[in-house]
Write a protein that holds these residues in place. Structure first.
Motif, short mmCIF file in Angstrom:
data_model
loop_
_atom_site.label_atom_id
_atom_site.label_comp_id
_atom_site.label_asym_id
_atom_site.label_seq_id
_atom_site.Cartn_x
_atom_site.Cartn_y
_atom_site.Cartn_z
N THR A 143 -90.30 14.46 32.60
CA THR A 143 -90.49 13.02 32.48
C THR A 143 -89.21 12.37 32.00
O THR A 143 -88.38 13.01 31.35
CB THR A 143 -91.64 12.70 31.50
N THR A 144 -89.05 11.10 32.35
CA THR A 144 -87.96 10.29 31.79
C THR A 144 -88.54 9.10 31.05
O THR A 144 -87.87 8.10 30.83
CB THR A 144 -87.02 9.80 32.91
N ASP A 145 -89.82 9.23 30.66
CA ASP A 145 -90.53 8.12 30.02
C ASP A 145 -91.23 8.63 28.77
O ASP A 145 -92.46 8.58 28.68
CB ASP A 145 -91.52 7.52 31.02
N ALA A 146 -90.45 9.13 27.84
CA ALA A 146 -91.03 9.76 26.65
C ALA A 146 -90.76 8.93 25.40
O ALA A 146 -89.86 8.09 25.35
CB ALA A 146 -90.45 11.16 26.46
N GLU A 147 -91.60 9.16 24.40
CA GLU A 147 -91.39 8.59 23.07
C GLU A 147 -91.47 9.71 22.05
O GLU A 147 -92.25 10.65 22.20
CB GLU A 147 -92.44 7.53 22.75
N ILE A 148 -90.65 9.60 21.02
CA ILE A 148 -90.71 10.53 19.89
C ILE A 148 -90.94 9.71 18.64
O ILE A 148 -90.09 8.90 18.25
CB ILE A 148 -89.42 11.35 19.77
N ASP A 149 -92.12 9.86 18.07
CA ASP A 149 -92.50 9.10 16.87
C ASP A 149 -92.34 7.60 17.11
O ASP A 149 -91.84 6.87 16.25
CB ASP A 149 -91.67 9.55 15.66
N GLY A 150 -92.76 7.14 18.29
CA GLY A 150 -92.71 5.72 18.60
C GLY A 150 -91.38 5.21 19.09
O GLY A 150 -91.26 4.01 19.38
N LEU A 151 -90.39 6.08 19.23
CA LEU A 151 -89.05 5.67 19.66
C LEU A 151 -88.83 6.07 21.11
O LEU A 151 -88.87 7.26 21.44
CB LEU A 151 -87.99 6.33 18.78
N PRO A 152 -88.60 5.12 22.02
CA PRO A 152 -88.35 5.49 23.42
C PRO A 152 -87.08 6.33 23.56
O PRO A 152 -86.03 5.98 23.02
CB PRO A 152 -88.17 4.13 24.12
N VAL A 153 -87.21 7.44 24.27
CA VAL A 153 -86.07 8.30 24.59
C VAL A 153 -86.17 8.58 26.08
O VAL A 153 -87.08 9.28 26.53
CB VAL A 153 -86.09 9.62 23.79
N ARG A 154 -85.24 8.06 26.87
CA ARG A 154 -85.37 8.08 28.32
C ARG A 154 -84.50 9.13 29.01
O ARG A 154 -84.29 9.06 30.21
CB ARG A 154 -85.04 6.69 28.88
N THR A 155 -84.02 10.10 28.29
CA THR A 155 -83.31 11.19 28.94
C THR A 155 -84.33 12.15 29.55
O THR A 155 -85.46 12.26 29.06
CB THR A 155 -82.42 11.95 27.94
N PRO A 156 -83.99 12.87 30.64
CA PRO A 156 -84.95 13.80 31.24
C PRO A 156 -85.36 14.89 30.26
O PRO A 156 -84.53 15.47 29.57
CB PRO A 156 -84.16 14.40 32.42
#
Length: 671
Positions: free
Chosen positions: A306-319
């Motif tokens: 995915t390129t549409d992830a969040e970590i603890d509410g923070l968008p991280v758009r790297t694959p």
């Protein structure tokens, strides 16, 4: 000799796992994780080498997965970061998108931005999707550098509006800041050259936030490895591929899901061929460790990304490998809420003091304590081959929980903890399958991690899954995955155009530029296999779908693939025009997974013990030593199969068979 010996070390919340692949097979080790993770890693390396009878200097390749980045984000323990952005856009991190964490919760709160407003600085400049209109003033940038210096910032993120289209202004700012300041600078056009300023800014800030910690940690690990005469490590990235230390230090955000990605790769490699053998749609990977459980899918032999992830509410758009994580692991603490209901997690006892049964002073009941009381873990078991258990402490902790919850006995409390933990993990599996249009009954379940094989069959029964695989070295499978992972690098560039009007020559040039970028990061550029993809959408949509793109770029063929992908994903296709949004390229250099050959040794059956199951049954059940089970051996449940790093529970109505590579294939249980 050293060219044939490969080593993988994976740091978890409770244990650090090591796998050593030699001509004689796999050697595994499990040691407690340490606050300074590199210390635990080298402890594990020395232990594995000692058990294999080799010197650490004989190791020819060292691959590593860690939790430094994700811990920094979850604990908000990263660097003091500053943000430089276009005048008028300093608050983009707080404005975010017009969505809410909980639609009907009037008290719902967004996570605090990693950069407070006082460390967000503006620069007068103007860049549009067509290019730079107003250049930055060097003197103004130097003034901002002085303010950043006075703020005490330890790193800087630079994210200008539309820098993905033309990065000239952003490059100039980054050059001046690097010259004026002695701290890391992350520029958005290098981190994520995509449109959508909020996600691009968030990802760039995350990169700046974790870079100092990653840089410091990898430096310490490299020094300790050099002292032990172990090669400089390759590092697992979130995308499921490895890269050298220097590349990772330049792209720290790519390590955010390092450990979970290694587990998925290991599960895919270790369960190879099962989908064809059983006519399955794919595999659900289930990694239950000490503090959390990770669920992912493998289809067509590849981990879902995915390129549409969040970590603890923070968008991280790297694959990254698409992983669903829940706070239920072996160390998850069981407790009773204000309404009297039994709950498990997300708080964990960690490695110190750990579960009550560790005998390190912990008194709170955990999932591991429940498994011990239920008889799934033996009282004489030594976790990781070393840690003796205190059964009395586990019973005392569960007895106290039973009193608080109004349950009849420690066993009743343990049953409750087991069921609640399973319900939490089942929700994660449904999220990764049912909520994305997949029927879990058409998948096999690959269970690993220190606790996964104890819960796998109970989970499978509830989900209607009829096949469970427990790979060899299942308790350290993430470390095994490090040896199976290919080297992989990704690059993206936004290129917005109507697909029907796209200039193939211009698109082709951008693809060539992206290919040059990913090849430059590869250790052997000539061996890298290039894969092209494009993100597309129908006109008016606000989301994209990735499709494969050939070489050379053919708009008509790409459009046909998009229509097919849209129909497969959403159940319909449209006749509307299609927009081209992003161009993506990956470079993959294959690495061969270690061969797994089964060689049984020692006694197969080692005794019996009393165990309790979910339906209220209890019995004296046989206990088997996994290393003593010959290929083709079949075991009917109920039974327990103990291994060096994990224990598998075979409930009533399930059976287990030993595959040629040593994997346990369990069948039955579907309702």
């Amino acid at each position: 000799m050293s060219g044939r010996i490969r080593l993988g070390a994976d740091v978890g919340g409770t244990f650090t796992d090591v796998v050593l692949a030699t001509d004689g097979g796999l050697v595994t080790a499990k040691v407690p994780s340490t606050d300074e993770q590199s210390v635990g890693v080298l402890n594990g390396v020395r232990k594995a080498c000692s058990e294999a009878g080799i010197d650490p200097a004989d190791v020819g390749e060292f691959t590593h997965a860690m939790t430094v980045s994700v811990n920094a984000l979850l604990e908000r323990a990263g660097a003091k970061t500053a943000l430089v952005t276009t005048e008028g856009f300093r608050d983009v991190l707080e404005l975010g998108r017009q969505d809410r964490p909980d639609l009907y919760d009037l008290d719902a709160e967004r996570p605090e931005p990693l950069v407070p407003r006082r460390r967000r600085f503006e620069i007068a400049e103007r860049t549009t999707p067509a290019g730079v209109e107003d250049a930055v003033d060097d003197a103004a940038v130097r003034d901002v550098a002085g303010e950043i210096r006075e703020s005490g910032a330890e790193s800087v993120a630079v994210s200008l509006l539309h820098a993905y289209a033309d990065p000239k202004n952003e490059k100039r700012i980054a050059e001046i800041l690097e010259r004026e300041l002695e701290i890391p600078v992350s520029a958005s056009h290098e981190v994520l050259a995509e449109f959508r300023e909020y996600e691009r800014t968030s990802t760039t800030v995350v990169d700046a936030y974790v870079t100092p910690k990653i840089d410091r940690y990898l430096g310490q690990l490299a020094r300790r490895a050099a002292d032990a005469e172990v090669p400089k490590p390759l590092v697992m990235q979130s995308n499921g591929g490895v890269a050298d230390v220097e590349t990772v230090r330049r792209h720290a955000v790519t390590t955010a899901m390092s450990g979970p990605a290694a587990g998925v790769v290991g599960a895919s490699a270790a369960a190879g061929g099962l989908t064809d053998e059983r006519d399955l749609e794919g595999l659900v990977t289930f990694d239950m460790g000490g503090t959390s459980s990770d669920v992912s899918l493998v289809r067509d032999g590849e981990a879902e990304r995915t390129t549409d992830a969040e970590i603890d509410g923070l968008p991280v758009r790297t694959p990254m490998v698409d992983v669903t994580t829940v706070g239920a692991g072996g160390g998850s603490v069981a407790w009773v809420d204000a309404g009297g209901a039994l709950r498990v997690g997300p708080r964990s006892a960690g490695a110190d003091p750990g579960p009550a049964c560790y005998g390190n002073g912990g008194t709170e009941p955990t999932v591991t304590d429940a498994n011990l009381v239920l008889g799934y873990i033996g009282e004489d078991t030594r976790l990781g081959g070393e840690l003796a258990l205190d059964a009395g402490a586990a019973h005392d902790a569960l007895a106290a929980l039973a009193d608080e919850a109004g349950l009849s006995s420690p066993v009743a409390a343990a049953r409750g903890v087991y069921r609640v933990a399973n319900a939490t993990m089942a929700r994660a599996i449904r999220s990764a399958t049912v909520e994305r249009g997949h029927d879990p009954r058409a998948f096999g379940l690959v269970a690993f991690g220190g606790a996964g094989p104890m819960h796998a069959c109970a989970l499978a029964t509830g989900l209607g899954i009829e096949t469970v695989v427990i790979p060899p070295a299942s308790g350290v499978l993430s470390a095994f995955g490090l040896l199976a992972a290919d080297e992989k690098h990704d690059a993206v560039r936004t290129h917005r155009a109507a697909l029907g009007d796209a200039n193939p020559e211009r698109v082709e040039k951008r693809y060539r530029d992206l290919e040059a970028d990913v090849r430059s990061n590869a250790r052997d550029p000539d061996s890298a296999v290039i894969r092209r993809r494009a993100d597309l959408r129908y006109v008016g949509q606000s989301f994209e779908l990735p499709v494969e793109v050939g070489d050379p770029f053919d708009p008509e063929r790409v459009e046909a693939r998009f229509h097919a992908a849209h129909a497969q994903t959403y159940g319909y296709r449209m006749d509307d025009p299609v927009d081209l949004v992003n161009l993506r390229v990956s470079a993959t250099t294959p690495r061969r997974a270690p061969d797994l050959d089964r060689d049984a040794h020692g006694p197969a059956r080692t005794g019996t013990r009393r165990a309790f199951f979910e339906d209220g049954q209890s019995a004296d059940i046989p206990v088997f030593e996994r290393s003593g089970l010959a290929v083709g051996r079949s075991i009917d449940g109920p039974a327990v199969i103990e291994g060096a790093e994990s224990t598998a529970v075979v409930p009533p109505e399930w059976s287990a068979a030993v595959r040629s590579d040593g994997a346990l294939v369990l069948t039955g249980g579907a309702r």
